[in-house]
Scaffold this motif. Sequence first.
Motif, PDB file in Angstrom:
ATOM      1  N   UNK A   1       8.888   5.406   7.166  1.00 32.90           N
ATOM      2  CA  UNK A   1       7.518   4.948   6.957  1.00 32.90           C
ATOM      3  C   UNK A   1       6.593   5.525   8.015  1.00 32.90           C
ATOM      4  N   UNK A   2       5.348   5.703   7.626  1.00 33.50           N
ATOM      5  CA  UNK A   2       4.329   5.986   8.616  1.00 33.50           C
ATOM      6  C   UNK A   2       4.061   4.687   9.369  1.00 33.50           C
ATOM      7  N   UNK A   3       3.731   4.776  10.662  1.00 41.54           N
ATOM      8  CA  UNK A   3       3.620   3.582  11.503  1.00 41.54           C
ATOM      9  C   UNK A   3       2.623   2.555  10.966  1.00 41.54           C
ATOM     10  N   UNK A   4       1.546   3.031  10.362  1.00 42.63           N
ATOM     11  CA  UNK A   4       0.470   2.116   9.952  1.00 42.63           C
ATOM     12  C   UNK A   4       0.864   1.168   8.821  1.00 42.63           C
ATOM     13  N   UNK A   5       1.984   1.438   8.152  1.00 40.36           N
ATOM     14  CA  UNK A   5       2.376   0.583   7.027  1.00 40.36           C
ATOM     15  C   UNK A   5       3.665  -0.177   7.292  1.00 40.36           C
ATOM     16  N   UNK A   6       4.303   0.068   8.423  1.00 39.77           N
ATOM     17  CA  UNK A   6       5.574  -0.593   8.724  1.00 39.77           C
ATOM     18  C   UNK A   6       5.385  -2.103   8.747  1.00 39.77           C
ATOM     19  N   UNK A   7       6.293  -2.805   8.072  1.00 41.80           N
ATOM     20  CA  UNK A   7       6.230  -4.255   8.005  1.00 41.80           C
ATOM     21  C   UNK A   7       5.376  -4.786   6.879  1.00 41.80           C
ATOM     22  N   UNK A   8       4.596  -3.920   6.233  1.00 44.89           N
ATOM     23  CA  UNK A   8       3.734  -4.352   5.129  1.00 44.89           C
ATOM     24  C   UNK A   8       4.115  -3.704   3.797  1.00 44.89           C
ATOM     25  N   UNK A   9       4.506  -2.450   3.821  1.00 45.06           N
ATOM     26  CA  UNK A   9       4.870  -1.717   2.611  1.00 45.06           C
ATOM     27  C   UNK A   9       6.369  -1.443   2.620  1.00 45.06           C
ATOM     28  N   UNK A  10       6.994  -1.575   1.464  1.00 47.32           N
ATOM     29  CA  UNK A  10       8.430  -1.365   1.330  1.00 47.32           C
ATOM     30  C   UNK A  10       8.713  -0.431   0.167  1.00 47.32           C
TER      31      UNK A  10
ATOM     32  N   UNK B   1      -7.916  -8.237  -3.126  1.00 53.33           N
ATOM     33  CA  UNK B   1      -8.619  -8.569  -1.887  1.00 53.33           C
ATOM     34  C   UNK B   1      -7.686  -8.353  -0.700  1.00 53.33           C
ATOM     35  N   UNK B   2      -8.265  -8.185   0.456  1.00 56.68           N
ATOM     36  CA  UNK B   2      -7.490  -8.027   1.680  1.00 56.68           C
ATOM     37  C   UNK B   2      -6.510  -9.187   1.817  1.00 56.68           C
ATOM     38  N   UNK B   3      -5.283  -8.849   2.205  1.00 61.58           N
ATOM     39  CA  UNK B   3      -4.231  -9.839   2.314  1.00 61.58           C
ATOM     40  C   UNK B   3      -3.389  -9.981   1.059  1.00 61.58           C
ATOM     41  N   UNK B   4      -3.838  -9.363  -0.025  1.00 58.24           N
ATOM     42  CA  UNK B   4      -3.126  -9.452  -1.289  1.00 58.24           C
ATOM     43  C   UNK B   4      -1.972  -8.471  -1.382  1.00 58.24           C
ATOM     44  N   UNK B   5      -1.316  -8.471  -2.549  1.00 60.66           N
ATOM     45  CA  UNK B   5      -0.133  -7.646  -2.768  1.00 60.66           C
ATOM     46  C   UNK B   5      -0.232  -6.874  -4.080  1.00 60.66           C
ATOM     47  N   UNK B   6       0.425  -5.726  -4.104  1.00 59.44           N
ATOM     48  CA  UNK B   6       0.590  -4.932  -5.322  1.00 59.44           C
ATOM     49  C   UNK B   6       1.965  -4.287  -5.272  1.00 59.44           C
ATOM     50  N   UNK B   7       2.510  -4.017  -6.457  1.00 61.53           N
ATOM     51  CA  UNK B   7       3.767  -3.276  -6.543  1.00 61.53           C
ATOM     52  C   UNK B   7       3.542  -2.106  -7.488  1.00 61.53           C
TER      53      UNK B   7
ATOM     54  N   UNK C   1      11.045   4.663  -8.756  1.00 57.78           N
ATOM     55  CA  UNK C   1      10.778   4.355  -7.362  1.00 57.78           C
ATOM     56  C   UNK C   1       9.642   3.347  -7.305  1.00 57.78           C
ATOM     57  N   UNK C   2       9.686   2.491  -6.294  1.00 57.86           N
ATOM     58  CA  UNK C   2       8.686   1.432  -6.160  1.00 57.86           C
ATOM     59  C   UNK C   2       8.070   1.460  -4.765  1.00 57.86           C
ATOM     60  N   UNK C   3       6.874   0.898  -4.671  1.00 57.33           N
ATOM     61  CA  UNK C   3       6.255   0.645  -3.376  1.00 57.33           C
ATOM     62  C   UNK C   3       5.656  -0.755  -3.437  1.00 57.33           C
ATOM     63  N   UNK C   4       6.336  -1.687  -2.788  1.00 57.41           N
ATOM     64  CA  UNK C   4       5.833  -3.050  -2.688  1.00 57.41           C
ATOM     65  C   UNK C   4       4.863  -3.107  -1.516  1.00 57.41           C
ATOM     66  N   UNK C   5       3.636  -3.501  -1.797  1.00 56.82           N
ATOM     67  CA  UNK C   5       2.592  -3.493  -0.776  1.00 56.82           C
ATOM     68  C   UNK C   5       2.113  -4.922  -0.547  1.00 56.82           C
ATOM     69  N   UNK C   6       2.334  -5.417   0.652  1.00 58.26           N
ATOM     70  CA  UNK C   6       1.931  -6.764   1.031  1.00 58.26           C
ATOM     71  C   UNK C   6       0.909  -6.716   2.142  1.00 58.26           C
ATOM     72  N   UNK C   7       0.163  -7.805   2.295  1.00 54.23           N
ATOM     73  CA  UNK C   7      -0.848  -7.897   3.352  1.00 54.23           C
ATOM     74  C   UNK C   7      -1.731  -6.641   3.361  1.00 54.23           C
TER      75      UNK C   7
END
Length: 122
Positions: free
Chosen positions: A59-68, A13-19, A78-84
């Motif tokens: 990072x692309x601007x739209x994901x800065x601060x949310x994806x790492x 759901x929106x606001x959730x996280x995935x790695x 390689x990993x992509x931690x996705x928050x919010x």
Amino acid sequence: QPLLVESGGGSVQAGGSLNISCVGSGLTFKYWYMAWFRQAPGKHRDFVAGITGGGETKYVDSVKGRLTISSDNAKNTMYLQMNNLKPEDTAVYYCAASTDHWETLAGRYSYWGRGTQVTVSS
């Protein structure tokens, strides 16, 4: 032939996280510029984030601060931690390898995984 395999996608759901992860074989991550792209239905495959062998990131601007983006060169992973997460993050996420640092054009990448689906519901 080098092989990249993504895993870890799913539905949240929106606001959730995935790695999500990308494991490579047949190429050594520390010698390549590694990146995550994403492609939503009916849209182009777009650059999301990239990382050098030394750990510098972009990072692309739209994901800065949310994806790492991060990489464990010893594990060739390689990993992509996705928050919010937001509904507009819904796409198939691909990992890719390029010889050109900071490259954002999909056509300049030599190797690709098959992708992992990320779905974010509102």
